[in-house]
Design a protein around this motif. Structure first.
Motif, PDB file in Angstrom:
ATOM      1  N   UNK A  38       0.802  -1.236   0.000  1.00 13.17           N
ATOM      2  CA  UNK A  38       0.000   0.000   0.000  1.00 13.17           C
ATOM      3  C   UNK A  38       0.830   1.280   0.000  1.00 13.17           C
ATOM      4  N   UNK A  39       2.156   1.154   0.123  1.00 14.65           N
ATOM      5  CA  UNK A  39       3.011   2.327   0.110  1.00 14.65           C
ATOM      6  C   UNK A  39       3.122   3.050   1.438  1.00 14.65           C
ATOM      7  N   UNK A  40       2.493   2.545   2.490  1.00 19.62           N
ATOM      8  CA  UNK A  40       2.529   3.160   3.814  1.00 19.62           C
ATOM      9  C   UNK A  40       3.980   3.282   4.288  1.00 19.62           C
ATOM     10  N   UNK A  41       4.363   4.450   4.763  1.00 20.37           N
ATOM     11  CA  UNK A  41       5.715   4.680   5.237  1.00 20.37           C
ATOM     12  C   UNK A  41       5.925   4.323   6.693  1.00 20.37           C
ATOM     13  N   UNK A  42       4.863   3.967   7.397  1.00 18.41           N
ATOM     14  CA  UNK A  42       4.980   3.580   8.805  1.00 18.41           C
ATOM     15  C   UNK A  42       5.221   2.069   8.862  1.00 18.41           C
ATOM     16  N   UNK A  43       6.492   1.695   8.720  1.00 20.86           N
ATOM     17  CA  UNK A  43       6.878   0.289   8.634  1.00 20.86           C
ATOM     18  C   UNK A  43       7.786  -0.052   9.801  1.00 20.86           C
ATOM     19  N   UNK A  44       7.545  -1.202  10.390  1.00 19.92           N
ATOM     20  CA  UNK A  44       8.362  -1.688  11.501  1.00 19.92           C
ATOM     21  C   UNK A  44       8.781  -3.125  11.211  1.00 19.92           C
ATOM     22  N   UNK A  45       9.846  -3.570  11.865  1.00 17.40           N
ATOM     23  CA  UNK A  45      10.255  -4.965  11.749  1.00 17.40           C
ATOM     24  C   UNK A  45       9.194  -5.832  12.418  1.00 17.40           C
ATOM     25  N   UNK A  46       8.835  -6.921  11.768  1.00 18.34           N
ATOM     26  CA  UNK A  46       7.865  -7.868  12.312  1.00 18.34           C
ATOM     27  C   UNK A  46       8.627  -9.062  12.883  1.00 18.34           C
ATOM     28  N   UNK A  47       8.009  -9.803  13.781  1.00 15.32           N
ATOM     29  CA  UNK A  47       8.662 -11.021  14.271  1.00 15.32           C
ATOM     30  C   UNK A  47       8.975 -11.943  13.099  1.00 15.32           C
ATOM     31  N   UNK A  48      10.149 -12.547  13.132  1.00 12.60           N
ATOM     32  CA  UNK A  48      10.585 -13.401  12.028  1.00 12.60           C
ATOM     33  C   UNK A  48      10.742 -14.834  12.503  1.00 12.60           C
ATOM     34  N   UNK A  49      10.426 -15.768  11.618  1.00 19.07           N
ATOM     35  CA  UNK A  49      10.658 -17.176  11.915  1.00 19.07           C
ATOM     36  C   UNK A  49      12.105 -17.506  11.558  1.00 19.07           C
ATOM     37  N   UNK A  50      12.807 -18.187  12.428  1.00 20.48           N
ATOM     38  CA  UNK A  50      14.194 -18.544  12.130  1.00 20.48           C
ATOM     39  C   UNK A  50      14.241 -19.687  11.128  1.00 20.48           C
ATOM     40  N   UNK A  51      15.437 -19.917  10.580  1.00 16.03           N
ATOM     41  CA  UNK A  51      15.625 -21.111   9.760  1.00 16.03           C
ATOM     42  C   UNK A  51      15.459 -22.332  10.647  1.00 16.03           C
ATOM     43  N   UNK A  52      14.909 -23.391  10.092  1.00 14.52           N
ATOM     44  CA  UNK A  52      14.684 -24.617  10.849  1.00 14.52           C
ATOM     45  C   UNK A  52      15.735 -25.624  10.415  1.00 14.52           C
ATOM     46  N   UNK A  53      16.468 -26.151  11.395  1.00  9.70           N
ATOM     47  CA  UNK A  53      17.502 -27.137  11.089  1.00  9.70           C
ATOM     48  C   UNK A  53      16.844 -28.481  10.790  1.00  9.70           C
ATOM     49  N   UNK A  54      17.264 -29.083   9.687  1.00  8.29           N
ATOM     50  CA  UNK A  54      16.761 -30.407   9.355  1.00  8.29           C
ATOM     51  C   UNK A  54      17.701 -31.457   9.933  1.00  8.29           C
ATOM     52  N   UNK A  55      17.218 -32.682  10.063  1.00 10.41           N
ATOM     53  CA  UNK A  55      18.038 -33.746  10.635  1.00 10.41           C
ATOM     54  C   UNK A  55      19.233 -34.074   9.744  1.00 10.41           C
ATOM     55  N   UNK A  56      19.093 -33.867   8.438  1.00 14.86           N
ATOM     56  CA  UNK A  56      20.209 -34.185   7.549  1.00 14.86           C
ATOM     57  C   UNK A  56      21.245 -33.059   7.510  1.00 14.86           C
ATOM     58  N   UNK A  57      21.050 -32.034   8.330  1.00 18.76           N
ATOM     59  CA  UNK A  57      22.021 -30.948   8.426  1.00 18.76           C
ATOM     60  C   UNK A  57      21.747 -29.787   7.485  1.00 18.76           C
ATOM     61  N   UNK A  58      20.927 -29.979   6.471  1.00 14.32           N
ATOM     62  CA  UNK A  58      20.596 -28.900   5.551  1.00 14.32           C
ATOM     63  C   UNK A  58      19.545 -28.000   6.192  1.00 14.32           C
ATOM     64  N   UNK A  59      19.701 -26.670   6.007  1.00 15.41           N
ATOM     65  CA  UNK A  59      18.752 -25.731   6.607  1.00 15.41           C
ATOM     66  C   UNK A  59      17.721 -25.339   5.560  1.00 15.41           C
ATOM     67  N   UNK A  60      16.493 -25.242   5.993  1.00 18.14           N
ATOM     68  CA  UNK A  60      15.389 -24.888   5.112  1.00 18.14           C
ATOM     69  C   UNK A  60      14.647 -23.705   5.715  1.00 18.14           C
ATOM     70  N   UNK A  61      14.593 -22.550   5.014  1.00 17.86           N
ATOM     71  CA  UNK A  61      13.830 -21.429   5.564  1.00 17.86           C
ATOM     72  C   UNK A  61      12.360 -21.808   5.690  1.00 17.86           C
ATOM     73  N   UNK A  62      11.733 -21.407   6.782  1.00 21.51           N
ATOM     74  CA  UNK A  62      10.334 -21.733   7.021  1.00 21.51           C
ATOM     75  C   UNK A  62       9.472 -21.195   5.879  1.00 21.51           C
ATOM     76  N   UNK A  63       9.767 -19.995   5.381  1.00 23.67           N
ATOM     77  CA  UNK A  63       8.935 -19.377   4.353  1.00 23.67           C
ATOM     78  C   UNK A  63       8.999 -20.110   3.014  1.00 23.67           C
ATOM     79  N   UNK A  64      10.046 -20.892   2.767  1.00 19.78           N
ATOM     80  CA  UNK A  64      10.173 -21.588   1.490  1.00 19.78           C
ATOM     81  C   UNK A  64       9.065 -22.611   1.293  1.00 19.78           C
ATOM     82  N   UNK A  65       8.492 -23.100   2.386  1.00 21.57           N
ATOM     83  CA  UNK A  65       7.453 -24.103   2.276  1.00 21.57           C
ATOM     84  C   UNK A  65       6.051 -23.533   2.141  1.00 21.57           C
ATOM     85  N   UNK A  66       5.925 -22.212   2.079  1.00 21.87           N
ATOM     86  CA  UNK A  66       4.594 -21.597   1.979  1.00 21.87           C
ATOM     87  C   UNK A  66       3.895 -22.065   0.712  1.00 21.87           C
TER      88      UNK A  66
END
Length: 140
Positions: A38-66
Motif C-alpha cells: 500500500x506504500x505506507x511509510x509507517x513500517x516496523x520490523x515484524x517477528x521473524x521465523x528462524x531457519x529450521x535445522x533439518x536432521x540431515x544438516x541442511x537448513x530450510x527457511x520456514x517461508x520456502x514451504x509456503x
C-alpha cells in the motif's frame, strides 16, 4: 545481506533485503522504506521465523514451504517480463525521465531503468510514484 520481515501500520506483512542492519536503519530514517502493498511509510520490523535445522544438516527457511511461494514467484516473473516488453528502457536516466512524466513535461508512458540511492531518495522527496522491478531468480 540481511532479510527482514516488515509490517506496515495497516497490517500488511512483506519481506525486504538490505545490505546490512545499518542500511535498513539509514533507509528507514530517510523515509524510503515503505509497504510493498500500500506504500505506507509507517513500517516496523515484524517477528521473524528462524531457519529450521533439518536432521540431515541442511537448513530450510520456514517461508520456502509456503503454499503460495511458487505462485508468487511466477507472478513476479510475469510482472517483470510484462514491464520489460511494454515499457521503455531509459537506463541511468530513470530518475530524470520519471520526474518529467510526473511533472507532465512529457507524455506519460511506462519506463524502467536504473537509479542510484540518491536518485531514489530524491524521487520519493518529489512525490514521484515508482516501484522497483523485481528480480526473481529461477531458484528463489
Amino acid at each position: 545481506m540481511i532479510q527482514y520481515s516488515l509490517q506496515c501500520s495497516k497490517g500488511h506483512r512483506f519481506d525486504a533485503w538490505f545490505k546490512s542492519a545499518a542500511a535498513y536503519d539509514d533507509q528507514k530514517a530517510r523515509g524510503i522504506v515503505s509497504c510493498a502493498q500500500c506504500g505506507d511509510g509507517q513500517v516496523e520490523k515484524a517477528p521473524m521465523a528462524p531457519n529450521v535445522a533439518r536432521k540431515d544438516g541442511e537448513r530450510l527457511p520456514v517461508s520456502a514451504g509456503h503454499a503460495d511461494a511458487a505462485r508468487m514467484r511466477e507472478l513476479l516473473r510475469q510482472y517483470r517480463s510484462k514491464v520489460m516488453e511494454e515499457a521503455d528502457y531509459v537506463g541511468d536516466r530513470f530518475a530524470e525521465e520519471a520526474r518529467k512524466i510526473h511533472f507532465e513535461e512529457v507524455e506519460a508512458r511506462g519506463i524502467y531503468g536504473e537509479a542510484s540511492r540518491d536518485d531514489v531518495a530524491g524521487l520519493i522527496e518529489d512525490g514521484v510514484d515508482f516501484l522497483p522491478l523485481p528480480d526473481i531468480g529461477d531458484d528463489n
